[in-house]
Write an enzyme that holds these catalytic residues in place. Structure first.
Site, PDB file in Angstrom:
ATOM      1  N   ASP A  48       0.819  -1.224   0.000  1.00 28.60           N
ATOM      2  CA  ASP A  48       0.000   0.000   0.000  1.00 28.60           C
ATOM      3  C   ASP A  48       0.848   1.267   0.000  1.00 28.60           C
ATOM      4  O   ASP A  48       0.408   2.315   0.474  1.00 28.60           O
ATOM      5  CB  ASP A  48      -0.945   0.028   1.219  1.00 28.60           C
ATOM      6  CG  ASP A  48      -1.803  -1.205   1.317  1.00 28.60           C
ATOM      7  OD1 ASP A  48      -2.463  -1.535   0.316  1.00 28.60           O
ATOM      8  OD2 ASP A  48      -1.812  -1.853   2.388  1.00 28.60           O
ATOM      9  N   LYS A  59       2.523   2.310  -5.063  1.00 27.48           N
ATOM     10  CA  LYS A  59       3.245   1.841  -6.258  1.00 27.48           C
ATOM     11  C   LYS A  59       2.475   2.145  -7.536  1.00 27.48           C
ATOM     12  O   LYS A  59       3.065   2.448  -8.574  1.00 27.48           O
ATOM     13  CB  LYS A  59       3.498   0.334  -6.157  1.00 27.48           C
ATOM     14  CG  LYS A  59       4.406  -0.068  -5.010  1.00 27.48           C
ATOM     15  CD  LYS A  59       4.607  -1.565  -4.945  1.00 27.48           C
ATOM     16  CE  LYS A  59       3.359  -2.321  -4.581  1.00 27.48           C
ATOM     17  NZ  LYS A  59       2.833  -2.007  -3.232  1.00 27.48           N
ATOM     18  N   GLY A  85      -4.176  -3.912  -4.851  1.00 25.88           N
ATOM     19  CA  GLY A  85      -5.074  -2.837  -5.235  1.00 25.88           C
ATOM     20  C   GLY A  85      -4.280  -1.579  -5.495  1.00 25.88           C
ATOM     21  O   GLY A  85      -3.876  -0.895  -4.561  1.00 25.88           O
ATOM     22  N   HIS A  86      -3.997  -1.288  -6.765  1.00 24.89           N
ATOM     23  CA  HIS A  86      -3.211  -0.108  -7.114  1.00 24.89           C
ATOM     24  C   HIS A  86      -4.156   1.012  -7.557  1.00 24.89           C
ATOM     25  O   HIS A  86      -4.870   0.871  -8.545  1.00 24.89           O
ATOM     26  CB  HIS A  86      -2.210  -0.441  -8.223  1.00 24.89           C
ATOM     27  CG  HIS A  86      -1.109  -1.335  -7.755  1.00 24.89           C
ATOM     28  ND1 HIS A  86      -0.140  -1.838  -8.586  1.00 24.89           N
ATOM     29  CD2 HIS A  86      -0.814  -1.819  -6.524  1.00 24.89           C
ATOM     30  CE1 HIS A  86       0.693  -2.594  -7.890  1.00 24.89           C
ATOM     31  NE2 HIS A  86       0.293  -2.597  -6.641  1.00 24.89           N
ATOM     32  N   GLN A 113       2.122  -5.871  -3.303  1.00 29.32           N
ATOM     33  CA  GLN A 113       2.420  -5.931  -1.868  1.00 29.32           C
ATOM     34  C   GLN A 113       3.762  -5.217  -1.560  1.00 29.32           C
ATOM     35  O   GLN A 113       4.109  -4.269  -2.242  1.00 29.32           O
ATOM     36  CB  GLN A 113       2.419  -7.373  -1.354  1.00 29.32           C
ATOM     37  CG  GLN A 113       1.039  -8.014  -1.318  1.00 29.32           C
ATOM     38  CD  GLN A 113       0.655  -8.692  -2.615  1.00 29.32           C
ATOM     39  OE1 GLN A 113       1.451  -9.332  -3.270  1.00 29.32           O
ATOM     40  NE2 GLN A 113      -0.587  -8.574  -2.988  1.00 29.32           N
TER      41      GLN A 113
END
Length: 431
Positions: free
Chosen positions: A18, A21, A45-46, A229
């Site tokens: 988180d 990225k 989740g980007h 991650q």
């Protein structure tokens, strides 16, 4: 990218995930030809902001938001085909020309509904010993891969063989479920029908990602390898067992897309200007309640995939120094500096104190880590907005001092600083 001679760059999270990225990949994707994910699954989740629009990408690389960029999912990814097509179709519906630009390695293992069923049941059975999985089947899919009983995208070419593999998988998972206190079962017929309904569409996107990237580099094109991650969630180098099921560190990048390690030129570590973590496991610099809520609210610290509130803490240089070593970081991208704009003072963990000793390296022993107390250094805040800064010189003096200290403690130069969610709120540090 930072160096025009750098053809192949890895973007890696250097805390507990988180870190932002997605935004860094989106910013750098404007300068490359190919963007490839090298591990993880739909638990990532980007979040990327383009103008007034927000995009949350779970499997498709963030580079898809740039026209003409080739986007790949490598063999190191566990590939959820139904979630992938949902995401792809949603992008198309929003006017993003995504179809035809995405390829998935034929060697990538499929993550299917029975992996999610087993993941949920297994996590529920752990009681107070929960790991804190997202329930998206990531661990079970990697378990099947390592146990040599997984199903790869390329296996769908032989329909009869694939159907037999699916039926064996359903029987195997049902045997396990019978041992747990759950009524859930896998319907083999439904499983086969479901996957075969998208078989042709899946085979149409199957590629050899290693060959595509090899040919791109040979032709002088530039490649960005994107991890999911963070380093402290790496199955080997993270806070085991509170980790993900793959190698999130930069060493997994070449392996996860199918190229040799000597093709990588730079490794950029993405870190928040503070620290966060979702789920169970140690977080040595975790804030107390009042500051926890304040920073969580300022930073919008809720998981893009799960919606779970993130635990927040001060910047931990012990963690990032360790991440710099295991990843071979050549530069840092610091995100969410603006979240700290209103704080009177800031603390940085420079070491830990445990069992009467001072530790300057991150311990692998969780028992030792549980007793460790951070040794802090305090710096003054800057008490002014950084959101409009676009050059290093635009930042308040105390913000520059803070960043310089992070760089010094982590022994890594800072190349990028993000001061907001928008694509243009980025400082390219030229010093």
């Amino acid at each position: 990218m930072r160096d025009r001679n750098s053809q192949c760059v890895v973007i890696v999270g250097s805390q507990w995930g988180d870190e932002g990225k997605g935004k860094i990949v989106d910013v750098l994707a404007d300068q490359v030809d190919v963007v490839a994910r090298y591990q993880g699954g739909s638990n990532a989740g980007h979040t990327v902001h383009v103008g007034s629009e927000e995009f949350i990408l779970h499997q498709i690389p963030s580079g898809i938001l740039h026209p003409r960029r080739r986007c790949l999912l490598g063999n190191g990814v566990v590939f959820d085909p139904f979630q992938f097509f949902q995401e792809l179709d949603a992008l198309t519906a929003r006017g993003i020309d995504a179809e035809g630009r995405v390829g998935v390695s034929g060697r990538a293992h499929l993550l299917l509904s029975y992996h999610k069923t087993w993941d949920r049941a297994q996590e529920a059975s752990r009681g107070s010993g929960k790991i804190g999985t997202t329930g998206r089947g990531i661990g079970p899919a990697y378990e099947d891969k390592v146990a040599r009983q997984g199903i790869r995208l390329a296996d769908l070419r032989d329909r009869a063989r694939a159907e037999e593999q699916l039926r064996r998988a359903a029987a195997r998972v049902n045997q396990r479920l019978e041992l747990l206190d759950t009524d859930e079962r896998v319907d083999a017929d439904a499983l086969v029908d479901e996957l075969m309904s998208i078989r042709d569409r899946l085979l149409a996107i199957s590629v050899d990602t290693g060959r595509v990237i090899h040919d791109a580099l040979k032709a002088g094109q530039r490649v960005l390898l994107e991890g999911a991650q963070g380093a402290l969630l790496d199955v080997d180098h993270g806070t085991y067992p509170y980790v993900t099921s793959s190698n999130t560190t930069a060493g997994g990048a070449a392996l996860g897309v199918g190229i040799g390690p000597t093709r990588v030129d730079d490794v950029i570590g993405v870190v928040k200007a503070y620290t966060t973590r979702v789920g169970e496991g140690p977080l040595p610099t975790e804030f107390m309640d009042e500051l926890q809520e304040r920073v969580r609210t300022l930073g919008g610290e809720y998981g893009a995939t799960t919606g779970r509130p993130r635990r927040c803490g001060w910047f931990d240089s012990v963690v990032v120094r360790y991440a710099a070593r295991v990843n071979g970081l050549t530069g840092l991208a610091v995100t969410k500096l603006d979240v700290l704009d209103t704080l009177d003072e800031l603390q940085i963990a420079v070491s830990y104190r445990a069992e009467g000793e001072e530790l300057d390296d991150f311990p692998g022993d969780l028992g030792l880590l549980a007793t460790a107390e951070p040794v802090y250094e305090t710096l003054p805040g800057w008490k002014t907005s950084t959101a409009d800064a676009r050059r290093w010189e635009d930042l308040p003096e105390n913000a520059r001092r803070y960043l310089d200290r992070l760089s010094e403690l982590t022994e890594t130069p800072i190349w990028y600083v993000s001061v907001g969610t928008r694509r243009d709120q980025i400082i390219h540090v030229e010093r």
